[in-house]
Design a protein around this motif. Sequence first.
Motif, mmCIF file in Angstrom:
data_model
loop_
_atom_site.group_PDB
_atom_site.id
_atom_site.type_symbol
_atom_site.label_atom_id
_atom_site.label_comp_id
_atom_site.label_asym_id
_atom_site.label_seq_id
_atom_site.Cartn_x
_atom_site.Cartn_y
_atom_site.Cartn_z
ATOM 1 N N PHE A 173 8.926 4.129 -3.127
ATOM 2 C CA PHE A 173 8.452 3.159 -4.014
ATOM 3 C C PHE A 173 6.957 2.882 -3.592
ATOM 4 C CE2 PHE A 173 10.571 1.007 -0.698
ATOM 5 C CZ PHE A 173 9.874 -0.076 -0.109
ATOM 6 N N GLU A 174 6.019 2.452 -4.589
ATOM 7 C CA GLU A 174 4.861 2.113 -4.226
ATOM 8 C C GLU A 174 4.436 0.596 -4.648
ATOM 9 O OE1 GLU A 174 2.441 6.311 -4.792
ATOM 10 O OE2 GLU A 174 2.676 5.048 -6.656
ATOM 11 N N ILE A 175 3.854 -0.066 -3.922
ATOM 12 C CA ILE A 175 3.518 -1.637 -4.308
ATOM 13 C C ILE A 175 2.000 -1.672 -4.321
ATOM 14 C CG2 ILE A 175 3.737 -3.918 -3.718
ATOM 15 C CD1 ILE A 175 6.329 -3.264 -1.980
ATOM 16 N N PRO A 176 1.221 -1.565 -5.325
ATOM 17 C CA PRO A 176 -0.089 -2.042 -5.172
ATOM 18 C C PRO A 176 -0.290 -3.345 -5.235
ATOM 19 C CG PRO A 176 0.692 -1.647 -7.536
ATOM 20 C CD PRO A 176 1.776 -1.718 -6.632
ATOM 21 N N ALA A 177 -1.311 -3.812 -4.622
ATOM 22 C CA ALA A 177 -1.788 -5.276 -4.248
ATOM 23 C C ALA A 177 -3.387 -5.581 -4.389
ATOM 24 C CB ALA A 177 -1.187 -5.804 -2.853
ATOM 25 N N ALA A 178 -3.543 -6.838 -4.894
ATOM 26 C CA ALA A 178 -4.982 -7.236 -4.650
ATOM 27 C C ALA A 178 -5.454 -7.589 -3.394
ATOM 28 C CB ALA A 178 -5.298 -8.329 -5.641
ATOM 29 N N ASP A 179 -4.244 -8.179 -2.678
ATOM 30 C CA ASP A 179 -4.687 -8.499 -1.120
ATOM 31 C C ASP A 179 -3.463 -8.121 -0.508
ATOM 32 O OD1 ASP A 179 -4.367 -9.906 1.292
ATOM 33 O OD2 ASP A 179 -5.412 -11.812 0.361
ATOM 34 N N THR A 180 -3.641 -6.872 0.291
ATOM 35 C CA THR A 180 -2.570 -6.201 0.963
ATOM 36 C C THR A 180 -1.812 -7.155 2.365
ATOM 37 O OG1 THR A 180 -4.103 -4.899 2.558
ATOM 38 C CG2 THR A 180 -3.271 -3.925 0.428
ATOM 39 N N GLY A 181 -3.050 -7.698 2.867
ATOM 40 C CA GLY A 181 -2.560 -8.667 3.873
ATOM 41 C C GLY A 181 -1.412 -9.693 3.349
ATOM 42 N N ARG A 182 -1.600 -10.397 2.114
ATOM 43 C CA ARG A 182 -0.858 -11.166 1.764
ATOM 44 C C ARG A 182 0.309 -10.460 1.323
ATOM 45 N NH1 ARG A 182 -3.910 -13.963 -3.153
ATOM 46 N NH2 ARG A 182 -3.287 -12.101 -3.915
ATOM 47 N N ALA A 183 0.279 -9.342 0.537
ATOM 48 C CA ALA A 183 1.563 -8.666 0.236
ATOM 49 C C ALA A 183 2.364 -8.197 1.306
ATOM 50 C CB ALA A 183 1.144 -7.776 -0.775
ATOM 51 N N LYS A 184 1.881 -7.860 2.175
ATOM 52 C CA LYS A 184 2.683 -7.289 3.663
ATOM 53 C C LYS A 184 3.408 -8.551 4.121
ATOM 54 C CE LYS A 184 -0.943 -5.886 6.273
ATOM 55 N NZ LYS A 184 -1.524 -5.397 7.177
ATOM 56 N N GLU A 185 2.915 -9.596 4.177
ATOM 57 C CA GLU A 185 3.449 -10.862 4.653
ATOM 58 C C GLU A 185 4.530 -11.407 3.652
ATOM 59 O OE1 GLU A 185 4.549 -14.146 6.772
ATOM 60 O OE2 GLU A 185 3.095 -12.568 7.631
ATOM 61 N N PHE A 186 4.228 -11.311 2.434
ATOM 62 C CA PHE A 186 5.334 -11.678 1.465
ATOM 63 C C PHE A 186 6.558 -10.582 1.759
ATOM 64 C CE2 PHE A 186 7.583 -10.874 -2.579
ATOM 65 C CZ PHE A 186 7.660 -12.303 -3.134
ATOM 66 N N TYR A 187 6.360 -9.302 1.651
ATOM 67 C CA TYR A 187 7.772 -8.602 1.933
ATOM 68 C C TYR A 187 8.177 -8.370 3.104
ATOM 69 C CZ TYR A 187 6.700 -6.928 -2.808
ATOM 70 O OH TYR A 187 6.660 -6.994 -4.242
ATOM 71 N N GLN A 188 7.612 -8.700 4.311
ATOM 72 C CA GLN A 188 8.097 -8.688 5.434
ATOM 73 C C GLN A 188 8.675 -9.976 5.922
ATOM 74 O OE1 GLN A 188 4.474 -8.572 7.785
ATOM 75 N NE2 GLN A 188 4.859 -6.478 8.514
ATOM 76 N N SER A 189 8.470 -11.105 5.061
ATOM 77 C CA SER A 189 9.317 -12.451 5.158
ATOM 78 C C SER A 189 10.228 -12.240 4.306
ATOM 79 C CB SER A 189 8.133 -13.630 5.020
ATOM 80 O OG SER A 189 7.212 -13.625 5.802
ATOM 81 N N LEU A 190 10.173 -11.855 2.927
ATOM 82 C CA LEU A 190 11.279 -12.048 2.036
ATOM 83 C C LEU A 190 12.143 -10.883 2.543
ATOM 84 C CD1 LEU A 190 12.290 -12.901 -0.576
ATOM 85 C CD2 LEU A 190 11.003 -11.028 -1.614
ATOM 86 N N PHE A 191 11.959 -9.801 2.804
ATOM 87 C CA PHE A 191 12.980 -8.580 3.017
ATOM 88 C C PHE A 191 13.231 -8.287 4.535
ATOM 89 C CE2 PHE A 191 11.756 -7.613 -1.597
ATOM 90 C CZ PHE A 191 13.159 -8.203 -1.875
ATOM 91 N N GLY A 192 12.415 -8.761 5.339
ATOM 92 C CA GLY A 192 12.393 -8.126 6.743
ATOM 93 C C GLY A 192 11.860 -6.797 6.851
ATOM 94 N N TRP A 193 11.196 -6.125 5.899
ATOM 95 C CA TRP A 193 10.713 -5.022 6.024
ATOM 96 C C TRP A 193 9.597 -4.731 7.092
ATOM 97 C CZ3 TRP A 193 9.820 -3.918 0.082
ATOM 98 C CH2 TRP A 193 11.001 -3.758 -0.573
ATOM 99 N N ASN A 194 9.434 -3.500 7.735
ATOM 100 C CA ASN A 194 8.626 -3.210 8.436
ATOM 101 C C ASN A 194 7.451 -2.780 7.630
ATOM 102 O OD1 ASN A 194 7.241 -2.687 11.206
ATOM 103 N ND2 ASN A 194 8.265 -0.804 11.204
ATOM 104 N N VAL A 195 6.286 -3.144 7.869
ATOM 105 C CA VAL A 195 4.931 -2.843 7.408
ATOM 106 C C VAL A 195 3.931 -2.604 8.440
ATOM 107 C CG1 VAL A 195 3.371 -3.170 5.704
ATOM 108 C CG2 VAL A 195 5.502 -4.081 5.484
ATOM 109 N N ARG A 196 3.670 -1.044 8.316
ATOM 110 C CA ARG A 196 2.695 -0.555 9.511
ATOM 111 C C ARG A 196 1.603 0.174 8.635
ATOM 112 N NH1 ARG A 196 4.438 4.180 11.203
ATOM 113 N NH2 ARG A 196 6.726 5.095 10.552
ATOM 114 N N PRO A 197 0.505 0.669 9.413
ATOM 115 C CA PRO A 197 -0.281 1.627 9.045
ATOM 116 C C PRO A 197 0.337 2.908 8.828
ATOM 117 C CG PRO A 197 -1.322 0.542 11.012
ATOM 118 C CD PRO A 197 0.172 -0.021 10.839
#
Length: 121
Positions: free
Chosen positions: A7-31
Amino acid sequence: MPTVTWFEIPAADTGRAKEFYQSLFGWNVRPFPVEFKEDFWMVETDDGVGGDLFRREFRGQQMMIYIDVPSIEACLRRVVDLGGRVLTGKTEVPGMGYLAVCEDTEQNRFGLWERVEGSDE
């Protein structure tokens, strides 16, 4: 059976989006391990379905899912036969596989993915 593989998630603010998905689902987001584009992040889920998160490229860009199929060519023919549209034909992703982008009968976009034999992707 074809299944969602990416899946692909486009975001205006990737930092905010990373925090959202990590906090919501516990996903690992890394470079992302390969430099495809600036501000590009790999998303790892617990069930093995992966994705990416990146800076939105155009107004109105939405999330996209990719479905793993054994043959993109065969699936593209079926898309057209069933009333859908092919937006981007079979495109190589070197060393990984091939992708295509389609639109269903309700104007929803989705991607197709055909992995290269021997690839982990």
